[in-house]
Design a protein around this motif. Structure first.
Motif, PDB file in Angstrom:
ATOM      1  N   LYS A  49      81.105  25.975  -8.004  1.00  0.00           N
ATOM      2  CA  LYS A  49      81.352  24.730  -8.740  1.00  0.00           C
ATOM      3  C   LYS A  49      82.815  24.309  -8.628  1.00  0.00           C
ATOM      4  O   LYS A  49      83.120  23.120  -8.595  1.00  0.00           O
ATOM      5  CB  LYS A  49      80.953  24.891 -10.206  1.00  0.00           C
ATOM      6  N   GLY A  53      83.924  20.728  -6.978  1.00  0.00           N
ATOM      7  CA  GLY A  53      84.451  19.686  -7.850  1.00  0.00           C
ATOM      8  C   GLY A  53      83.760  19.585  -9.193  1.00  0.00           C
ATOM      9  O   GLY A  53      84.053  18.695  -9.975  1.00  0.00           O
ATOM     10  N   SER A  73      86.250  15.921  -9.073  1.00  0.00           N
ATOM     11  CA  SER A  73      84.877  15.491  -9.300  1.00  0.00           C
ATOM     12  C   SER A  73      84.091  15.762  -8.022  1.00  0.00           C
ATOM     13  O   SER A  73      84.681  15.879  -6.946  1.00  0.00           O
ATOM     14  CB  SER A  73      84.831  13.997  -9.622  1.00  0.00           C
ATOM     15  N   PRO A  74      82.775  15.857  -8.131  1.00  0.00           N
ATOM     16  CA  PRO A  74      81.968  16.041  -6.923  1.00  0.00           C
ATOM     17  C   PRO A  74      82.212  14.930  -5.902  1.00  0.00           C
ATOM     18  O   PRO A  74      82.133  15.168  -4.697  1.00  0.00           O
ATOM     19  CB  PRO A  74      80.540  16.004  -7.453  1.00  0.00           C
ATOM     20  N   ALA A  75      82.509  13.724  -6.411  1.00  0.00           N
ATOM     21  CA  ALA A  75      82.746  12.619  -5.487  1.00  0.00           C
ATOM     22  C   ALA A  75      83.958  12.911  -4.600  1.00  0.00           C
ATOM     23  O   ALA A  75      83.936  12.643  -3.393  1.00  0.00           O
ATOM     24  CB  ALA A  75      82.959  11.322  -6.272  1.00  0.00           C
ATOM     25  N   LYS A  78      83.047  15.531  -2.007  1.00  0.00           N
ATOM     26  CA  LYS A  78      82.220  14.917  -0.964  1.00  0.00           C
ATOM     27  C   LYS A  78      83.069  14.110  -0.014  1.00  0.00           C
ATOM     28  O   LYS A  78      82.882  14.154   1.204  1.00  0.00           O
ATOM     29  CB  LYS A  78      81.189  13.991  -1.613  1.00  0.00           C
ATOM     30  N   TYR A  86      72.685  22.914  -4.923  1.00  0.00           N
ATOM     31  CA  TYR A  86      72.731  23.737  -6.130  1.00  0.00           C
ATOM     32  C   TYR A  86      71.438  24.495  -6.330  1.00  0.00           C
ATOM     33  O   TYR A  86      70.388  24.120  -5.852  1.00  0.00           O
ATOM     34  CB  TYR A  86      73.019  22.863  -7.355  1.00  0.00           C
ATOM     35  N   ASP A  88      69.744  24.950  -9.259  1.00  0.00           N
ATOM     36  CA  ASP A  88      68.766  24.070  -9.884  1.00  0.00           C
ATOM     37  C   ASP A  88      68.827  22.774  -9.093  1.00  0.00           C
ATOM     38  O   ASP A  88      69.876  22.217  -8.879  1.00  0.00           O
ATOM     39  CB  ASP A  88      69.080  23.832 -11.360  1.00  0.00           C
ATOM     40  N   LEU A  89      67.688  22.321  -8.654  1.00  0.00           N
ATOM     41  CA  LEU A  89      67.688  21.240  -7.668  1.00  0.00           C
ATOM     42  C   LEU A  89      68.335  19.971  -8.198  1.00  0.00           C
ATOM     43  O   LEU A  89      68.168  19.614  -9.348  1.00  0.00           O
ATOM     44  CB  LEU A  89      66.254  20.956  -7.250  1.00  0.00           C
ATOM     45  N   SER A  90      69.060  19.325  -7.330  1.00  0.00           N
ATOM     46  CA  SER A  90      69.736  18.084  -7.703  1.00  0.00           C
ATOM     47  C   SER A  90      68.981  16.886  -7.172  1.00  0.00           C
ATOM     48  O   SER A  90      69.502  16.133  -6.358  1.00  0.00           O
ATOM     49  CB  SER A  90      71.151  18.082  -7.159  1.00  0.00           C
ATOM     50  N   LEU A  91      67.744  16.747  -7.618  1.00  0.00           N
ATOM     51  CA  LEU A  91      66.962  15.595  -7.187  1.00  0.00           C
ATOM     52  C   LEU A  91      66.614  14.747  -8.401  1.00  0.00           C
ATOM     53  O   LEU A  91      66.473  15.269  -9.499  1.00  0.00           O
ATOM     54  CB  LEU A  91      65.669  16.061  -6.510  1.00  0.00           C
ATOM     55  N   CYS A  92      66.500  13.458  -8.181  1.00  0.00           N
ATOM     56  CA  CYS A  92      66.003  12.582  -9.231  1.00  0.00           C
ATOM     57  C   CYS A  92      64.512  12.417  -8.994  1.00  0.00           C
ATOM     58  O   CYS A  92      64.105  11.736  -8.047  1.00  0.00           O
ATOM     59  CB  CYS A  92      66.700  11.228  -9.182  1.00  0.00           C
ATOM     60  N   MET A 103      71.084   9.406  -2.073  1.00  0.00           N
ATOM     61  CA  MET A 103      71.677   9.282  -3.398  1.00  0.00           C
ATOM     62  C   MET A 103      73.199   9.105  -3.328  1.00  0.00           C
ATOM     63  O   MET A 103      73.918   9.980  -2.861  1.00  0.00           O
ATOM     64  CB  MET A 103      71.348  10.527  -4.221  1.00  0.00           C
ATOM     65  N   GLY A 104      73.691   7.971  -3.783  1.00  0.00           N
ATOM     66  CA  GLY A 104      75.125   7.721  -3.797  1.00  0.00           C
ATOM     67  C   GLY A 104      75.715   7.257  -2.477  1.00  0.00           C
ATOM     68  O   GLY A 104      76.901   6.974  -2.403  1.00  0.00           O
ATOM     69  N   GLU A 106      73.866   4.989  -0.222  1.00  0.00           N
ATOM     70  CA  GLU A 106      72.852   4.073   0.275  1.00  0.00           C
ATOM     71  C   GLU A 106      73.379   3.187   1.402  1.00  0.00           C
ATOM     72  O   GLU A 106      74.539   2.773   1.386  1.00  0.00           O
ATOM     73  CB  GLU A 106      72.344   3.190  -0.874  1.00  0.00           C
TER      74      GLU A 106
END
Lengths: 254, 331
Positions: A49, A53, A73-75, A78, A86, A88-92, A103-104, A106
């Motif tokens: 982590k 970020g 930050s993760p941004a 990236k 991760y 735990d899955l990072s899906l919407c 995601m993010g 587009e």
């Protein structure tokens, strides 16, 4: 060897009085696969982590491509070229496969100066990426909530392979995968590394670490307990490093 | 199941509210004398313009996984601000601008600004200070209504400037301009939600905020924008309300919040966030309005409306659960 991709220099992280990381130092080279091993609570996820970020270290410094690096930050991570998968899955799950893949990031085209989603272009990219990885998903327009655990994880893995970047962090990426999918996942990792991308993979399964990694780094109680090339060690030796040589220190609290 | 039936079924599920609306309109037209008239249908659209606009803002915030209980009071405050400045009797100051049409953009901007400011306040506390949206906006619901009472002294403003009222009187294809404003808002915001990255991000934030944060989406910024938009849209609803009543009273719009909630839920928006579309919400708004009109025409006591709205919300939630099970089978 050329300069390492990422260098961690005495990185620590405290949660109040608890020292989760007591000073971690190691480095990752370009195109190198490093397996990060350690018992539950050793601090592996915290470390990931910090690089990705999601958390800021308490002290210590990191060098990314030879330059001082700290992702707030993760941004930012990236933008620097660090991709993370991760545990735990990072899906919407409420949107479809294509939306998750992008995601993010587009693809848009301007209509009257306003960015508008270019669904068709995105769908083509996703179709190609999934096909080349051999992942079968009935419809790219199905919401992810209707897909199986394995399919979801496949989407995440394909996503990092596609975006690549310079460094990929994988936190137990194969937890929900079957035997065949895991093998394919490990192939993906080698393939990504062969493009010169650094890979850090956290896993609990010794066999996977030895299958895929160039180097094995063991973390125990917040410090690096071992940092060895794969071909110079054995699973038994690594287990000893994880548990602390003797079994006496291997209890849950350690 | 072959792909065609599957597609058809998914289409029906996605647009279930519209089919319900159609069904209700057909049933009413058959069984209630005088229901089937263009004038009645125009009236259904016209009567729902304020509620419709308010529901858009509420839906945006709920889809993003939060809540805004303050929209009703914000609309009232905006209406009161416009009323006090541009009404000529009661507590109205009767401010005149030259040329007269200048009062339209000025009053509109005022209403939007009042709403946007309160929205920004809500958004800041919810997103930055990380307090529960339910509590923060409940507090706003109360204090903003209180502010309406304070600045009006409990009295009302009447006789809105004709230049502004023109929007409520002038008709285009049988509908007053206020109704067209509502329709335009639904079109614009539906496009924003469905076709732009901002809308897509709001939906995804409502679905899994952690995932969107990790993916590098600026979650806080997007959420604050959503709250500001909800406030500003509520301000617009207040502006329309002032036009509709040609002024503002201290208890203007009381009860609209619950109707807006009903419309949003009936329209297929999940209170858990991440699910729902604005066209659905508009269908929900029209459905409520169609039922109100039916109750009026049948000469039933108006008190029945509330019972029916409540049952409708229940039906909508049950239907939503039912839809979920069907979708699971489909996948």
């Amino acid at each position: 060897m050329s300069e390492p991709l990422l260098v961690l220099d005495n990185v620590t992280k405290n949660y109040g009085a608890i020292e989760a990381l007591k000073g971690i130092s190691f480095s990752i080279g370009r195109g190198e696969v490093v397996a990060l091993l350690g018992d539950n609570g050793a601090g592996k996820s915290t470390l990931v982590k910090i690089i990705a970020g999601g958390l800021e270290p308490t002290s210590g410094r990191m060098l990314f491509e030879g330059k001082e690096f700290l992702a707030r930050s993760p941004a930012e991570a990236k933008a620097a070229g660090i991709e993370t998968v991760y545990q735990d899955l990072s899906l919407c799950t409420n949107v479809d496969v294509v939306a998750n893949f992008f995601m993010g990031r587009e693809i848009t085209r301007k209509v009257l100066g306003i960015p508008v989603l270019d669904e068709r272009a995105m769908e083509v990219v996703v179709e190609k990426a999934l096909a080349s990885a051999g992942t079968r998903i009935p419809s790219l327009r199905t919401n992810v909530e209707h897909l199986s655990g394995g399919q979801r994880q496949a989407i995440e893995l394909n996503r990092f392979v596609h975006w690549g970047g310079k460094l990929v962090l994988l936190d137990e990426p194969f937890a929900a995968l079957g035997v065949e999918q895991t093998r394919r996942g490990l192939d993906m990792i080698r393939q990504v590394a062969s493009q010169g991308i650094g890979v850090v993979i956290i896993t609990h399964i010794m066999q996977q670490a030895f299958q895929v990694a160039d180097r094995i780094v063991v973390i125990r109680q917040g410090v690096v307990a071992g940092d060895v090339a794969r071909n110079k060690t054995s699973p038994d030796a690594v287990i000893n490093m994880i548990t602390g040589e003797t079994l006496a220190g291997a209890g849950p609290g350690s | 199941m072959n792909p065609r039936t599957r597609h058809a079924l998914e289409f029906v599920l996605d647009n279930l509210v519209w089919f319900m609306l159609l069904f209700v309109l057909v049933v009413f037209s058959i069984f209630i004398p005088n229901y089937f008239q263009l004038g009645i249908f125009a009236n259904i659209i016209e009567a729902s313009s304020v509620l419709g606009v308010m529901s858009i803002g509420l839906a945006l915030v709920i889809i993003a996984g939060h809540m805004d209980l303050s929209v009703e009071s914000v609309a009232a405050l905006s209406a009161m601000a416009v009323g006090i400045l541009f009404c000529s009797s009661g507590i109205g100051l009767g401010v005149q601008l030259h040329p007269e049409w200048l009062m339209v953009p000025v009053s509109l901007l005022l209403a939007l600004a009042v709403g946007g400011l309160i929205g920004a306040f809500n958004g800041y506390l919810v997103v930055r200070v990380k307090m529960s949206a339910f509590i923060i906006t409940l507090a706003s619901y109360i204090w903003v209504r209180g502010l309406v009472l304070v600045i009006s002294g409990g009295r009302s403003a009447q006789d809105l400037a004709p230049a502004i009222r023109w929007f409520g009187i002038q008709r285009l294809i049988g509908l007053p301009l206020t109704a067209w404003i509502t329709i335009a808002c639904f079109v614009v915001f539906s496009l924003i939600m469905a076709k732009t990255p901002f809308g897509r991000h709001l939906v995804m934030i409502g679905g899994n905020e952690t995932a969107t944060f990790r993916a590098g989406i600026r979650v806080n910024r997007n959420l604050i924008i959503a709250f500001v938009l909800a406030g500003a849209i509520a301000g617009l609803a207040g502006w329309l309300l002032a036009i509709r009543t040609s002024g503002a009273t201290a208890n203007l719009g009381v009860g609209l919040l619950f109707n807006a909630f009903a419309a949003v839920v009936i329209g297929g928006v999940s209170l858990k966030g991440g699910v729902g579309t604005l066209p659905g919400v508009y269908a929900g708004v029209l459905l409520l309005s169609a039922i109100n009109t039916a109750i009026n025409l049948m000469g039933l006591p108006a008190n029945f409306t509330q019972v029916i709205h409540g049952l409708l919300v229940l039906a909508a939630v049950l239907l939503d659960a039912f839809k979920q099970t069907i979708r699971q089978r489909l996948a």
